[in-house]
Design a protein around this motif. Structure first.
Motif, PDB file in Angstrom:
ATOM      1  N   VAL A 132      19.842 -37.164  -9.338  1.00  0.00           N
ATOM      2  CA  VAL A 132      18.693 -37.879  -9.910  1.00  0.00           C
ATOM      3  C   VAL A 132      17.634 -36.872 -10.354  1.00  0.00           C
ATOM      4  O   VAL A 132      17.159 -36.059  -9.562  1.00  0.00           O
ATOM      5  N   ALA A 133      17.275 -36.941 -11.637  1.00  0.00           N
ATOM      6  CA  ALA A 133      16.250 -36.039 -12.181  1.00  0.00           C
ATOM      7  C   ALA A 133      14.852 -36.525 -11.848  1.00  0.00           C
ATOM      8  O   ALA A 133      13.969 -35.739 -11.486  1.00  0.00           O
ATOM      9  N   ASP A 134      14.622 -37.830 -12.002  1.00  0.00           N
ATOM     10  CA  ASP A 134      13.341 -38.424 -11.631  1.00  0.00           C
ATOM     11  C   ASP A 134      13.485 -39.932 -11.544  1.00  0.00           C
ATOM     12  O   ASP A 134      14.513 -40.497 -11.937  1.00  0.00           O
ATOM     13  N   MET A 135      12.466 -40.571 -10.972  1.00  0.00           N
ATOM     14  CA  MET A 135      12.461 -42.017 -10.802  1.00  0.00           C
ATOM     15  C   MET A 135      11.082 -42.543 -11.194  1.00  0.00           C
ATOM     16  O   MET A 135      10.067 -41.935 -10.825  1.00  0.00           O
ATOM     17  N   HIS A 136      11.060 -43.634 -11.930  1.00  0.00           N
ATOM     18  CA  HIS A 136       9.815 -44.344 -12.255  1.00  0.00           C
ATOM     19  C   HIS A 136      10.003 -45.794 -11.837  1.00  0.00           C
ATOM     20  O   HIS A 136      10.881 -46.487 -12.370  1.00  0.00           O
ATOM     21  N   PHE A 137       9.174 -46.244 -10.881  1.00  0.00           N
ATOM     22  CA  PHE A 137       9.349 -47.586 -10.360  1.00  0.00           C
ATOM     23  C   PHE A 137       8.042 -48.365 -10.381  1.00  0.00           C
ATOM     24  O   PHE A 137       6.965 -47.812 -10.178  1.00  0.00           O
ATOM     25  N   MET A 138       8.177 -49.664 -10.637  1.00  0.00           N
ATOM     26  CA  MET A 138       7.107 -50.618 -10.398  1.00  0.00           C
ATOM     27  C   MET A 138       7.332 -51.162  -8.989  1.00  0.00           C
ATOM     28  O   MET A 138       8.382 -51.726  -8.682  1.00  0.00           O
ATOM     29  N   LEU A 139       6.322 -50.977  -8.139  1.00  0.00           N
ATOM     30  CA  LEU A 139       6.417 -51.380  -6.753  1.00  0.00           C
ATOM     31  C   LEU A 139       5.162 -52.124  -6.339  1.00  0.00           C
ATOM     32  O   LEU A 139       4.152 -52.096  -7.053  1.00  0.00           O
ATOM     33  N   GLN A 140       5.212 -52.748  -5.186  1.00  0.00           N
ATOM     34  CA  GLN A 140       4.005 -53.309  -4.609  1.00  0.00           C
ATOM     35  C   GLN A 140       2.988 -52.172  -4.444  1.00  0.00           C
ATOM     36  O   GLN A 140       3.325 -51.073  -4.018  1.00  0.00           O
ATOM     37  N   LYS A 141       1.741 -52.428  -4.807  1.00  0.00           N
ATOM     38  CA  LYS A 141       0.721 -51.382  -4.802  1.00  0.00           C
ATOM     39  C   LYS A 141       0.609 -50.687  -3.461  1.00  0.00           C
ATOM     40  O   LYS A 141       0.462 -49.457  -3.385  1.00  0.00           O
ATOM     41  N   GLU A 142       0.708 -51.441  -2.371  1.00  0.00           N
ATOM     42  CA  GLU A 142       0.549 -50.823  -1.054  1.00  0.00           C
ATOM     43  C   GLU A 142       1.709 -49.878  -0.735  1.00  0.00           C
ATOM     44  O   GLU A 142       1.539 -48.897  -0.007  1.00  0.00           O
ATOM     45  N   VAL A 143       2.886 -50.134  -1.294  1.00  0.00           N
ATOM     46  CA  VAL A 143       4.015 -49.224  -1.100  1.00  0.00           C
ATOM     47  C   VAL A 143       3.760 -47.911  -1.843  1.00  0.00           C
ATOM     48  O   VAL A 143       4.010 -46.823  -1.320  1.00  0.00           O
ATOM     49  N   VAL A 144       3.240 -48.004  -3.067  1.00  0.00           N
ATOM     50  CA  VAL A 144       2.899 -46.795  -3.827  1.00  0.00           C
ATOM     51  C   VAL A 144       1.835 -45.990  -3.087  1.00  0.00           C
ATOM     52  O   VAL A 144       1.894 -44.757  -3.024  1.00  0.00           O
TER      53      VAL A 144
END
Length: 272
Positions: A132-144
């Protein structure tokens, strides 16, 4: 031009909230910065709102992993004219990302992740190493906030240590509930995880490291002396330059690795 997908009702058991805001979608694609030649993999494409601009930016090549069988026919219709669009039907938690990469370029993984699988999926991807080169995720704000936290703050914990041991973590921007259908009850945020090319603080035994971190954070209000009792004593912590009276949330990644490497070198990896 992609066809319009059939109407699909979001399913609670899959944690589905479909992104609809064009401005947010454009901002996510700019943050990812896909280029022709990238090996882009989208987890949970849903109804394809993010999929179409990603396909266009990546020169018509994109792989997706979708668990909901009812969404797959719509995706096939929507992108029937994109020969570089590949669907992997199944659970992303069970995908072998090393095998998926094969001999090709490292994967760039993106997705609007259901809140109920975000943490185990990130943990699963971190085990894929250089696949994996990189990851871009939409997550729950508190997880970020937990992923990107700094030692000493209330959000610093097991997830922070695990992620930052493996990756550089960048919290990018928040996304309001009204950007989704149905509207979630929480705010979301975009995060970028970039695995380190070489670990800044390598552990002799990563399993031991994360067992140690779990034990240290077992009771956040207690000190290391108490939480690690039976595994390492106060004198040994002091010899490592770590005050046994500190609480676990004050230790950085390097300090946890220092303790774990001491235990590994001393042959004390087994639980006491």
């Amino acid at each position: 031009m992609a066809s319009r997908p059939p109407v699909h009702r979001a399913r609670k058991r899959f944690g589905q909230n479909f992104l609809r805001d064009p401005g947010v979608i454009s901002r996510i694609v700019r943050a990812i910065g896909p280029r022709p030649g990238d090996r882009l993999v989208e987890i949970g494409p849903g109804q394809g709102a993010l999929t179409e601009p990603l396909l266009d930016a990546a020169g018509g090549h994109l792989e997706v992993i979708e668990l909901d069988r009812d969404l797959i026919p719509g995706l096939r219709v929507q992108f029937f004219d994109k020969p570089g669009f590949i669907i992997h039907e199944g659970d992303a938690l069970k995908v072998d990302f090393r095998a998926l990469r094969g001999g090709g370029p490292a994967l760039r993984v993106v997705g609007n992740l259901p809140y109920n699988i975000s943490t185990p999926l990130i943990a699963h991807l971190l085990q894929a190493g250089d696949a994996v080169a990189d990851m871009h995720f939409m997550l729950q704000k508190e997880v970020v906030e937990r992923l990107a936290a700094a030692p000493g703050g209330p959000d610093w914990g097991r997830l922070s240590v695990m992620a930052q041991y493996h990756c550089r973590v960048d919290a990018l921007f928040t996304v309001p509930p009204e950007a989704f259908v149905p509207r979630p009850k929480v705010e979301s945020a975009i995060v970028r995880l970039t695995p380190h090319e070489s670990l800044p603080h390598p552990a002799l035994d990563e399993g031991l490291l994360f067992t140690l971190v779990r034990e240290a954070f077992g009771q956040r209000r207690k000190t290391l002396r108490n939480n690690l009792k039976g595994r390492i004593d106060a004198a040994a912590l002091e010899a490592l330059g770590i005050d046994p009276g500190r609480r676990p949330q004050t230790l950085g990644v390097e300090e946890f690795v220092r303790i774990a490497n001491h235990l590994a070198a001393a042959g004390k990896g087994e639980a006491s």
